[in-house]
Design a protein around this motif. Structure first.
Motif, PDB file in Angstrom:
ATOM      1  N   ASP A 135       0.812  -1.218   0.000  1.00  0.00           N
ATOM      2  CA  ASP A 135       0.000   0.000   0.000  1.00  0.00           C
ATOM      3  C   ASP A 135       0.844   1.267   0.000  1.00  0.00           C
ATOM      4  O   ASP A 135       0.330   2.376  -0.121  1.00  0.00           O
ATOM      5  CB  ASP A 135      -0.931   0.011   1.211  1.00  0.00           C
ATOM      6  CG  ASP A 135      -0.171  -0.009   2.538  1.00  0.00           C
ATOM      7  OD1 ASP A 135       1.021  -0.388   2.529  1.00  0.00           O
ATOM      8  OD2 ASP A 135      -0.770   0.349   3.563  1.00  0.00           O
ATOM      9  N   ARG A 136       2.161   1.106   0.148  1.00  0.00           N
ATOM     10  CA  ARG A 136       3.071   2.252   0.160  1.00  0.00           C
ATOM     11  C   ARG A 136       4.452   1.780  -0.265  1.00  0.00           C
ATOM     12  O   ARG A 136       4.748   0.584  -0.214  1.00  0.00           O
ATOM     13  CB  ARG A 136       3.145   2.880   1.553  1.00  0.00           C
ATOM     14  CG  ARG A 136       3.815   2.018   2.591  1.00  0.00           C
ATOM     15  CD  ARG A 136       3.596   2.527   4.001  1.00  0.00           C
ATOM     16  NE  ARG A 136       4.398   1.805   4.985  1.00  0.00           N
ATOM     17  CZ  ARG A 136       4.144   0.596   5.428  1.00  0.00           C
ATOM     18  NH1 ARG A 136       3.087  -0.069   4.990  1.00  0.00           N
ATOM     19  NH2 ARG A 136       4.937   0.023   6.333  1.00  0.00           N
ATOM     20  N   VAL A 137       5.281   2.728  -0.663  1.00  0.00           N
ATOM     21  CA  VAL A 137       6.643   2.418  -1.094  1.00  0.00           C
ATOM     22  C   VAL A 137       7.600   3.388  -0.414  1.00  0.00           C
ATOM     23  O   VAL A 137       7.381   4.600  -0.417  1.00  0.00           O
ATOM     24  CB  VAL A 137       6.800   2.533  -2.627  1.00  0.00           C
ATOM     25  CG1 VAL A 137       8.241   2.218  -3.031  1.00  0.00           C
ATOM     26  CG2 VAL A 137       5.831   1.619  -3.339  1.00  0.00           C
ATOM     27  N   LYS A 138       8.632   2.828   0.190  1.00  0.00           N
ATOM     28  CA  LYS A 138       9.690   3.653   0.769  1.00  0.00           C
ATOM     29  C   LYS A 138      10.881   3.659  -0.176  1.00  0.00           C
ATOM     30  O   LYS A 138      11.432   2.598  -0.492  1.00  0.00           O
ATOM     31  CB  LYS A 138      10.108   3.124   2.134  1.00  0.00           C
ATOM     32  CG  LYS A 138      11.209   3.964   2.773  1.00  0.00           C
ATOM     33  CD  LYS A 138      11.629   3.440   4.125  1.00  0.00           C
ATOM     34  CE  LYS A 138      12.753   4.274   4.716  1.00  0.00           C
ATOM     35  NZ  LYS A 138      13.190   3.766   6.037  1.00  0.00           N
ATOM     36  N   PHE A 139      11.259   4.838  -0.635  1.00  0.00           N
ATOM     37  CA  PHE A 139      12.394   4.984  -1.533  1.00  0.00           C
ATOM     38  C   PHE A 139      13.622   5.428  -0.743  1.00  0.00           C
ATOM     39  O   PHE A 139      13.591   6.434  -0.032  1.00  0.00           O
ATOM     40  CB  PHE A 139      12.108   6.010  -2.626  1.00  0.00           C
ATOM     41  CG  PHE A 139      11.046   5.601  -3.603  1.00  0.00           C
ATOM     42  CD1 PHE A 139      11.271   4.560  -4.495  1.00  0.00           C
ATOM     43  CD2 PHE A 139       9.811   6.251  -3.634  1.00  0.00           C
ATOM     44  CE1 PHE A 139      10.293   4.176  -5.404  1.00  0.00           C
ATOM     45  CE2 PHE A 139       8.840   5.885  -4.538  1.00  0.00           C
ATOM     46  CZ  PHE A 139       9.065   4.838  -5.426  1.00  0.00           C
ATOM     47  N   SER A 140      14.708   4.675  -0.861  1.00  0.00           N
ATOM     48  CA  SER A 140      16.000   5.077  -0.324  1.00  0.00           C
ATOM     49  C   SER A 140      16.835   5.576  -1.486  1.00  0.00           C
ATOM     50  O   SER A 140      16.987   4.868  -2.494  1.00  0.00           O
ATOM     51  CB  SER A 140      16.695   3.897   0.369  1.00  0.00           C
ATOM     52  OG  SER A 140      15.951   3.475   1.500  1.00  0.00           O
ATOM     53  N   LEU A 141      17.376   6.773  -1.368  1.00  0.00           N
ATOM     54  CA  LEU A 141      18.040   7.455  -2.487  1.00  0.00           C
ATOM     55  C   LEU A 141      19.479   7.793  -2.132  1.00  0.00           C
ATOM     56  O   LEU A 141      19.763   8.282  -1.033  1.00  0.00           O
ATOM     57  CB  LEU A 141      17.295   8.749  -2.820  1.00  0.00           C
ATOM     58  CG  LEU A 141      15.780   8.646  -3.010  1.00  0.00           C
ATOM     59  CD1 LEU A 141      15.137  10.013  -2.928  1.00  0.00           C
ATOM     60  CD2 LEU A 141      15.472   7.994  -4.347  1.00  0.00           C
ATOM     61  N   ARG A 142      20.382   7.555  -3.077  1.00  0.00           N
ATOM     62  CA  ARG A 142      21.783   7.966  -2.939  1.00  0.00           C
ATOM     63  C   ARG A 142      22.212   8.620  -4.245  1.00  0.00           C
ATOM     64  O   ARG A 142      21.942   8.086  -5.330  1.00  0.00           O
ATOM     65  CB  ARG A 142      22.698   6.765  -2.641  1.00  0.00           C
ATOM     66  CG  ARG A 142      22.354   6.026  -1.358  1.00  0.00           C
ATOM     67  CD  ARG A 142      22.640   6.844  -0.117  1.00  0.00           C
ATOM     68  NE  ARG A 142      22.416   6.072   1.096  1.00  0.00           N
ATOM     69  CZ  ARG A 142      21.239   6.002   1.727  1.00  0.00           C
ATOM     70  NH1 ARG A 142      20.192   6.649   1.237  1.00  0.00           N
ATOM     71  NH2 ARG A 142      21.122   5.288   2.827  1.00  0.00           N
TER      72      ARG A 142
ATOM     73  N   PRO B  74      23.393  13.947  -0.609  1.00  0.00           N
ATOM     74  CA  PRO B  74      23.819  12.663  -1.184  1.00  0.00           C
ATOM     75  C   PRO B  74      23.012  11.460  -0.713  1.00  0.00           C
ATOM     76  O   PRO B  74      23.131  10.381  -1.296  1.00  0.00           O
ATOM     77  CB  PRO B  74      25.272  12.535  -0.707  1.00  0.00           C
ATOM     78  CG  PRO B  74      25.283  13.241   0.600  1.00  0.00           C
ATOM     79  CD  PRO B  74      24.306  14.370   0.486  1.00  0.00           C
ATOM     80  N   ALA B  75      22.199  11.624   0.337  1.00  0.00           N
ATOM     81  CA  ALA B  75      21.476  10.483   0.898  1.00  0.00           C
ATOM     82  C   ALA B  75      20.152  10.960   1.483  1.00  0.00           C
ATOM     83  O   ALA B  75      20.144  11.808   2.376  1.00  0.00           O
ATOM     84  CB  ALA B  75      22.302   9.786   1.964  1.00  0.00           C
ATOM     85  N   ALA B  76      19.054  10.417   0.982  1.00  0.00           N
ATOM     86  CA  ALA B  76      17.737  10.864   1.427  1.00  0.00           C
ATOM     87  C   ALA B  76      16.736   9.737   1.260  1.00  0.00           C
ATOM     88  O   ALA B  76      17.064   8.655   0.746  1.00  0.00           O
ATOM     89  CB  ALA B  76      17.310  12.109   0.646  1.00  0.00           C
ATOM     90  N   GLY B  77      15.516  10.002   1.673  1.00  0.00           N
ATOM     91  CA  GLY B  77      14.489   8.977   1.552  1.00  0.00           C
ATOM     92  C   GLY B  77      13.105   9.569   1.637  1.00  0.00           C
ATOM     93  O   GLY B  77      12.910  10.691   2.118  1.00  0.00           O
ATOM     94  N   ALA B  78      12.123   8.819   1.163  1.00  0.00           N
ATOM     95  CA  ALA B  78      10.736   9.263   1.204  1.00  0.00           C
ATOM     96  C   ALA B  78       9.816   8.058   1.134  1.00  0.00           C
ATOM     97  O   ALA B  78      10.135   7.059   0.480  1.00  0.00           O
ATOM     98  CB  ALA B  78      10.433  10.214   0.039  1.00  0.00           C
TER      99      ALA B  78
END
Length: 340
Positions: free
Chosen positions: A275-282, A303-307
């Protein structure tokens, strides 16, 4: 401890104000950090907790330690989530904005009526607390906590220095990120001088359970190279965990592995919860993972974030691609001397 005489006067004043508030408080101090704590969160909590206890303070530190970091805390020194706040408590919130109670874990800040001190290095911090030291120019919250420990006058020990070195090392990518400053190396040297166990930390962090590898095999099967290879994307879901006997924690560090793909400027790991997606970003270069995360309702560092996007994967992915495309277009326009 960390070359504070070379820091900006306002930073020194903020560190002193936080230390004074902690030192003067006679009641319990509840030390908190963010959900899904990383090395900087846990290292900061342990470092400050141990320093305060060395000064005779009553400290409660409710934090859910991920499996890969459970080698660090001693038995009984941390607790589970608080059902209610201790009477007369002061809250010390580390590595997260205390004005975002949905991200602060371990206790419900919306029901808290006492004072809060905040130590954080995220640029999106709203900077509202009884005393705070917030500096996005610092590569790790643990480095700031080390300055507070100095200002507190707490006696240094290996037990305090080791978790703070963990936080500094992990949030700088083992000193490989551009966020590393000369003072970061000075801080690491001083923590080592106080007995921080660098070799032990490195050995412990380098060990992974078998499920890490069996899950990685499945996740790599989802690998995609987008935007001509500039973006690398992979996905993990519950079905993969069930097939491999893994947990979500096993996937925590995969995004750093994806970031190593040659030619990529953005790595994304999508944790698909249905029902949801967590994105880890680099990201690397001029691409900002933070800009993309903020567009998706999250936050973090450049350089490193998430949502977390409260949509099924196909729709969440479309949102991700739109935000990534806008960020890449911004970078390209800047490189060409134009604006969008």
């Amino acid at each position: 401890m960390t070359g504070m005489n070379e820091a900006a006067p306002t930073y020194l004043q903020d560190v002193a104000a936080v230390a004074a508030k902690l030192r003067a408080h006679s009641g319990p101090i509840v030390v908190l950090s963010h959900e899904n704590p990383d090395g900087d969160a846990l290292g900061s909590v342990l470092g400050l907790t141990r320093a305060l206890r060395a000064l005779g303070k009553l400290v409660v530190a409710p934090i859910d330690v991920p499996r890969y970091l459970r080698f660090l805390p001693e038995e009984g020194e941390l607790s589970g989530p608080l059902g209610e706040w201790p009477e007369g408590a002061l809250a010390a919130v580390l590595d997260v904005d205390n004005n975002d109670p949905t991200r602060v874990a371990g206790a419900d800040l919306t029901t808290f009526t006492g004072e809060v001190v905040n130590i954080d290095h995220h640029g999106t911090n709203a900077r509202r607390a009884a005393a705070l030291v917030v500096d996005p120019g610092q590569p790790a919250t643990a480095m700031m906590v080390a300055d507070v420990v100095d200002a507190l006058g707490a006696p240094w020990s290996e037990a305090i220095a080791t978790p703070l070195l963990l936080g500094l090392s992990t949030d700088t990518g083992s000193f490989r990120f551009d966020s590393v400053t000369p003072r970061a190396f000075e801080a690491a040297a001083r923590l080592r001088a106080h007995g921080a166990r660098l070799g032990w930390l490195s050995d412990q962090l380098g060990q992974n359970p078998r499920s890490y590898y069996t899950l990685l095999r499945e996740v790599l099967g989802t690998l995609e190279f987008l935007h001509g290879g500039r973006v690398v994307l992979a996905r993990v879901d519950e079905a993969m965990l069930e097939r491999t006997g893994a947990t979500w924690e096993d996937a925590e560090t995969y995004v750093s592995l994806l970031r190593s793909a040659e030619g990529s400027v953005l790595a994304v790991l999508a944790k698909d919860y249905g029902d949801r997606v967590k994105f880890s970003l680099r990201s690397r270069g001029h691409v900002s993972a933070q800009n993309i995360a903020v567009a998706l309702g999250g936050g973090g560092h450049v350089p490193a974030a998430g949502a977390t996007v409260p949509l099924p994967y196909p729709e969440a992915r479309a949102r991700l691609e739109e935000a990534a495309s806008q960020e890449l277009a911004r970078v390209d326009a800047a490189a060409n001397g134009s604006s969008i």
